[in-house]
Enzyme design. Structure first.
Site, short mmCIF file in Angstrom:
data_model
loop_
_atom_site.label_atom_id
_atom_site.label_comp_id
_atom_site.label_asym_id
_atom_site.label_seq_id
_atom_site.Cartn_x
_atom_site.Cartn_y
_atom_site.Cartn_z
N TYR A 1 17.96 0.31 -37.01
CA TYR A 1 16.93 0.21 -38.04
C TYR A 1 17.22 1.16 -39.18
CZ TYR A 1 14.15 -2.88 -35.28
OH TYR A 1 13.71 -3.97 -34.59
N GLN B 1 16.87 -11.42 -27.88
CA GLN B 1 17.41 -12.09 -29.08
C GLN B 1 16.96 -13.54 -29.23
OE1 GLN B 1 21.62 -11.39 -29.19
NE2 GLN B 1 21.39 -9.42 -30.19
N ARG C 1 14.29 -5.04 -30.53
CA ARG C 1 15.63 -5.53 -30.84
C ARG C 1 16.58 -5.21 -29.70
NH1 ARG C 1 15.36 -6.27 -36.53
NH2 ARG C 1 15.07 -8.51 -36.60
N SER D 1 14.72 -12.52 -36.69
CA SER D 1 16.12 -12.90 -36.88
C SER D 1 16.25 -14.37 -37.20
CB SER D 1 16.94 -12.61 -35.61
OG SER D 1 17.04 -11.24 -35.42
N ASP E 1 13.56 -13.78 -30.87
CA ASP E 1 13.38 -12.92 -32.04
C ASP E 1 13.10 -13.75 -33.30
OD1 ASP E 1 13.63 -11.17 -34.16
OD2 ASP E 1 15.33 -10.09 -33.29
P1 NAD Z 1 15.28 -5.72 -41.95
O1 NAD Z 1 14.81 -7.08 -42.35
O2 NAD Z 1 14.28 -4.80 -41.34
O3 NAD Z 1 15.92 -5.02 -43.24
C1 NAD Z 1 16.99 -5.63 -43.93
C2 NAD Z 1 18.05 -4.62 -44.22
O4 NAD Z 1 17.58 -3.73 -45.23
C3 NAD Z 1 18.45 -3.74 -43.02
O5 NAD Z 1 19.83 -3.87 -42.80
C4 NAD Z 1 18.06 -2.32 -43.47
O6 NAD Z 1 18.95 -1.33 -43.00
C5 NAD Z 1 18.12 -2.46 -44.98
N1 NAD Z 1 17.34 -1.42 -45.68
C6 NAD Z 1 16.09 -0.96 -45.41
N2 NAD Z 1 15.73 -0.01 -46.26
C7 NAD Z 1 16.78 0.16 -47.12
C8 NAD Z 1 17.03 1.00 -48.24
N3 NAD Z 1 16.13 1.90 -48.64
N4 NAD Z 1 18.22 0.91 -48.86
C9 NAD Z 1 19.15 0.01 -48.45
N5 NAD Z 1 18.99 -0.81 -47.41
C10 NAD Z 1 17.81 -0.75 -46.75
O7 NAD Z 1 16.55 -5.78 -41.00
P2 NAD Z 1 17.00 -6.91 -39.97
O8 NAD Z 1 17.69 -7.98 -40.69
O9 NAD Z 1 15.82 -7.29 -39.18
O10 NAD Z 1 18.08 -6.14 -39.07
C11 NAD Z 1 18.17 -4.74 -38.93
C12 NAD Z 1 19.23 -4.40 -37.89
O11 NAD Z 1 18.82 -4.82 -36.58
C13 NAD Z 1 20.59 -5.03 -38.10
O12 NAD Z 1 21.57 -4.13 -37.69
C14 NAD Z 1 20.59 -6.20 -37.17
O13 NAD Z 1 21.89 -6.62 -36.81
C15 NAD Z 1 19.86 -5.60 -36.00
N6 NAD Z 1 19.26 -6.64 -35.16
C16 NAD Z 1 19.42 -6.56 -33.80
C17 NAD Z 1 18.84 -7.52 -32.99
C18 NAD Z 1 18.97 -7.48 -31.50
O14 NAD Z 1 19.83 -6.81 -30.99
N7 NAD Z 1 18.07 -8.15 -30.78
C19 NAD Z 1 18.11 -8.57 -33.57
C20 NAD Z 1 17.98 -8.60 -34.96
C21 NAD Z 1 18.55 -7.61 -35.75
#
Ligand code: NAD
Length: 376
Positions: free
Chosen positions: A230, A125, A120, A131, A128
């Protein structure tokens, strides 16, 4: 260099890993692209459109798989693997933590690029797949909820009386959760949301949602900040407090959308059966984590479970496949964006750059050597 696009064989998989748009770009790089006949039909991509983009449409999977680079959505099955050219490179969502065919990939001397393991980092991005697909799935999950729900989302003042807006609770506010909040708000619902990453609070509020706060110790806050975006491993105290907050919000909700995942591991259970039992008749839960174990007690993969109290738990495992046209377009661009920088203009070859810190983490099998280690 030949690139193969076989039709997906996994039940319910409607996506395709290259569209005429990306085929045209690969063809312009000097690659010969072989698309299996009908591979794109469920994503609105016809054989004629692929041909117009410069692809050769082939009749069988065997021909599309006997190529140097194979682009797929789902990981190759054992049958598909037997048809893949010895030593080929395969890009797909390999789900290595639950993939039984890793030995077969090794035996075939393959290089397997697990696209979901792209780090990430900002530079990654545009490649990805988690995403791009989660974003569309978050949108579609709200529409699935609206369809299953026997009520409406917006408040309506009619001559026959006022209809209250629906209450949506979103648990897990990553890419899918944020899109679900935005979509729910656009449709006029009242939205509440929670995540164990405190940074999500501001994002929820900026979309007009209400943040469901779970108390956090200073130590936990520090832990949450140190995980680079994460999820962190919550303490038993946090899990207990979270369950109480979730119980209250979910019992009052009309629609619940759960998205909490932990990459490469089983999803956390956030909604207990005793909470589901308190929900109103006609309320709907969309468990978006159902294929990785589920966030909701009682959810079943690819089933709609109707509980004794009349709540409906929807467990659709592959939501992006329900919006295949756009999901394939974005997925295909992700793969193109990943490979294009490694194209050598002089030789017209695409060679994986194993020194690149965006590429290295994706290699679960490299030229027949197993690299991937299951997390403990
Ligand atoms: P994910 O699909 O892995 O999980 C979805 C959400 O569930 C996450 O926000 C996580 O914190 C939450 N979660 C996990 N366990 C939990 C629990 N026990 N209780 C409550 N919530 C819980 O997450 P995602 O959508 O892939 O994204 C995670 C993070 O990464 C976000 O901050 C996103 O903005 C970031 N991100 C960054 C990039 C990048 O910079 N390239 C790309 C994608 C996502």
């Amino acid at each position: 260099m030949q690139i193969g696009i076989p039709a997906e064989t996994l039940a319910g998989e409607t996506r395709v890993a290259a569209t005429p748009e990306t085929v045209k770009k690969f063809a312009a790089m000097g690659c010969e692209v072989l698309v299996q006949s009908g591979a794109g039909l469920a994503s609105s991509c016809t054989n004629a459109a692929y041909e117009a983009a410069g692809a050769k449409v082939v009749a069988t999977a065997a021909e599309a798989l006997n190529t140097d680079i194979i682009l797929k959505v789902a990981a190759p099955s054992a049958d598909e693997t037997a048809l893949i050219k010895q030593g080929a490179t395969v890009l797909a969502a390999f789900a290595p933590h639950q993939n039984d065919n890793l030995d077969a990939y090794v035996a075939r001397g393959l290089t397997c690029v697990a696209m979901e393991l792209i780090p990430r980092i900002t530079r990654a991005q545009s490649s990805d797949i988690l995403s791009s697909q989660a974003n569309l799935a978050g949108y579609k999950a709200v529409l699935l909820g609206a369809n299953e729900y026997a009520g409406l989302f917006p408040m309506m003042m009619t001559a026959a009386g006022t209809i209250k807006p629906a209450r949506i609770v979103v648990l897990g506010v990553g890419v899918a959760g944020l899109q679900a909040i935005a979509t729910g708000k656009r449709l006029g619902a009242v939205v509440e949301a929670s995540d164990l990453r405190p940074a999500a609070k501001e994002q929820v509020e900026s979309l007009g949602g209400r943040w469901l706060d779970v108390p956090m110790s200073d130590e936990e806050k520090a832990k949450a900040l140190g995980t680079g975006g994460y999820a962190w491993q919550p303490s038993p105290e946090y899990i207990r407090d979270q369950a109480a907050v979730v119980d209250k919000a979910v019992s009052n909700a009309n629609i619940v959308i759960t998205t909490a995942q932990i990459p490469g591991r089983k999803a956390p259970v956030l909604v207990k059966a005793e909470t589901v039992a308190k929900m109103k008749p006609g309320s709907v839960i969309i468990d978006m984590a159902v294929s990785s174990g589920g966030n909701v007690e009682g959810s079943k993969l690819d089933e709609i479970v109707i509980t004794e109290n009349g709540a409906r738990i929807v467990g659709i495992g592959n939501i992006p496949a329900l919006v295949a046209t756009e999901a394939s377009a974005l997925y295909s661009r992700n793969l193109l964006n990943f490979l294009a920088p490694m194209h050598n203009k002089e030789t017209s070859e695409i060679v994986l750059n194993r020194e690149d810190d965006m590429v290295r983490p994706t290699l679960i099998v490299d030229a027949g050597t197993l690299i991937y280690k299951k997390p403990n």
